[in-house]
Design an enzyme around this catalytic site. Structure first.
Site, PDB file in Angstrom:
ATOM      1  N   ARG A 119       4.813   3.857  -3.842  1.00 35.47           N
ATOM      2  CA  ARG A 119       3.521   4.059  -4.511  1.00 35.47           C
ATOM      3  C   ARG A 119       3.783   4.605  -5.912  1.00 35.47           C
ATOM      4  O   ARG A 119       4.078   5.782  -6.077  1.00 35.47           O
ATOM      5  CB  ARG A 119       2.666   5.044  -3.696  1.00 35.47           C
ATOM      6  CG  ARG A 119       1.219   5.124  -4.193  1.00 35.47           C
ATOM      7  CD  ARG A 119       0.540   6.395  -3.740  1.00 35.47           C
ATOM      8  NE  ARG A 119       0.971   7.508  -4.534  1.00 35.47           N
ATOM      9  CZ  ARG A 119       1.082   8.762  -4.083  1.00 35.47           C
ATOM     10  NH1 ARG A 119       0.833   9.049  -2.838  1.00 35.47           N
ATOM     11  NH2 ARG A 119       1.474   9.719  -4.889  1.00 35.47           N
ATOM     12  N   HIS A 142      -2.160   8.844  -5.675  1.00 33.82           N
ATOM     13  CA  HIS A 142      -2.813   8.493  -4.412  1.00 33.82           C
ATOM     14  C   HIS A 142      -4.278   8.153  -4.641  1.00 33.82           C
ATOM     15  O   HIS A 142      -4.819   7.227  -4.049  1.00 33.82           O
ATOM     16  CB  HIS A 142      -2.698   9.652  -3.416  1.00 33.82           C
ATOM     17  CG  HIS A 142      -3.510   9.446  -2.171  1.00 33.82           C
ATOM     18  ND1 HIS A 142      -3.089   8.655  -1.134  1.00 33.82           N
ATOM     19  CD2 HIS A 142      -4.739   9.905  -1.824  1.00 33.82           C
ATOM     20  CE1 HIS A 142      -4.022   8.647  -0.189  1.00 33.82           C
ATOM     21  NE2 HIS A 142      -5.035   9.399  -0.585  1.00 33.82           N
ATOM     22  N   TYR A 184       4.315  17.151  -7.610  1.00 34.44           N
ATOM     23  CA  TYR A 184       5.163  17.228  -6.407  1.00 34.44           C
ATOM     24  C   TYR A 184       6.366  16.283  -6.398  1.00 34.44           C
ATOM     25  O   TYR A 184       7.136  16.263  -5.472  1.00 34.44           O
ATOM     26  CB  TYR A 184       4.321  17.021  -5.131  1.00 34.44           C
ATOM     27  CG  TYR A 184       3.480  15.747  -5.131  1.00 34.44           C
ATOM     28  CD1 TYR A 184       4.046  14.519  -4.808  1.00 34.44           C
ATOM     29  CD2 TYR A 184       2.120  15.782  -5.449  1.00 34.44           C
ATOM     30  CE1 TYR A 184       3.288  13.362  -4.795  1.00 34.44           C
ATOM     31  CE2 TYR A 184       1.347  14.624  -5.444  1.00 34.44           C
ATOM     32  CZ  TYR A 184       1.934  13.421  -5.114  1.00 34.44           C
ATOM     33  OH  TYR A 184       1.188  12.273  -5.104  1.00 34.44           O
TER      34      TYR A 184
END
Ligand SMILES: Cc1ncc(C[n+]2csc(CCOP(=O)(O)OP(=O)(O)O)c2C)c(N)n1
Ligand SMILES: [Mg+2]
Length: 233
Positions: A131, A135, A144
């Site tokens: 990805r 998100h 992160y």
């Protein structure tokens, strides 16, 4: 199956639907998609038990895009080497494929669908991918994971890979690619304009506070009626 927003429920819905299809001698098969993180939900495991016990004609896809919002896939995977390996314990034929290779994805999916159509039971397929973006619009991946992580991802962009493959085979060209990108962009913009024609939040069409209480129950329960009264709408 993607009816509910509750992660992993799609798997039990798809397996149940496939079982019903087989029991009623229908020839239709089911397919469901789940994310790497969502496989940690108990519904994933319940679905695999029923799929294997009843040989449900279903294709169970795991899109392993490395991340479940901010959680690395290794956490949901636990001690299992791969997500595909999860299926083997249930006696379900399981495959792991480069999810950024269009032709490989097509071949594996076709095989799994043919198996289900031949009434040979379920197949679990893990698509290994990445990805690159966030998100969702409320997510900030730089909080992160390293910013350059996606550049280091070895499997590459699936569209560019397919494009290069087809050009090398002499059945595609840079010009045709640029042209089809423009055509697709035009289609997307036209669809967006059409959707916006039904109204947008910015253009006013804001739902009223009263609307919040509508469309859930045929008969509004007393506690909601009280809340609506308290809200004065
Ligand atoms: C049962 C349930 N728990 C939590 C959520 C909130 N949630 C939405 S997306 C998501 C992460 C999903 O990650 P993954 O399964 O890897 O799918 P991806 O978004 O990467 O496709 C979470 C925790 C939810 N929708 N449903
Ligand atoms: Mg994921």
């Amino acid at each position: 199956f993607s009816i509910s927003g509750n992660l992993a429920t799609q798997y039990i819905q798809a397996v149940g639907w496939a079982m019903a299809s087989a029991i009623s001698n229908d020839s239709r098969i089911a397919a469901a998609w789940i994310g790497d993180g969502s496989t940690a939900e108990s519904d994933f495991h319940a679905a695999l038990v029923f799929a294997s016990t009843y040989k449900a004609p279903v294709v169970l896809n795991v899109v392993n895009n490395q991340w479940a919002i901010s959680t690395f896939q290794g956490i949901a995977r636990g001690g299992s080497g791969t997500f595909a390996a999860r299926g083997l314990g249930f006696g379900i034929p399981s495959l792991r494929v480069d999810g950024n290779d269009y032709l490989a994805v097509h071949a594996v999916a076709k095989w799994a669908v043919e198996r289900a159509r031949a009434n040979l039971g379920p197949t679990l397929v893990e698509y290994v991918t990445y990805r690159v973006g966030a998100h969702s619009t409320s997510d900030d991946p730089s909080a992160y994971r390293p910013k350059a992580e996606s550049d280091a991802w070895p499997l590459g962009d699936p569209v560019i890979r397919l494009k290069n493959h087809l050009i090398q085979k002499g059945v595609w060209s840079e010009d045709r690619h640029t042209q089809s990108e423009a055509e697709i962009l035009e289609t997307v913009i036209a669809a967006q304009k059409e959707a916006e024609g039904h109204g947008t939040l910015h253009a006013g069409g804001k739902p009223s506070t009263r609307d919040m209480f509508e469309g859930v129950y045929a008969e509004m329960p007393p506690h909601l009626r009280r809340q609506r009264q308290q809200a004065g709408v």
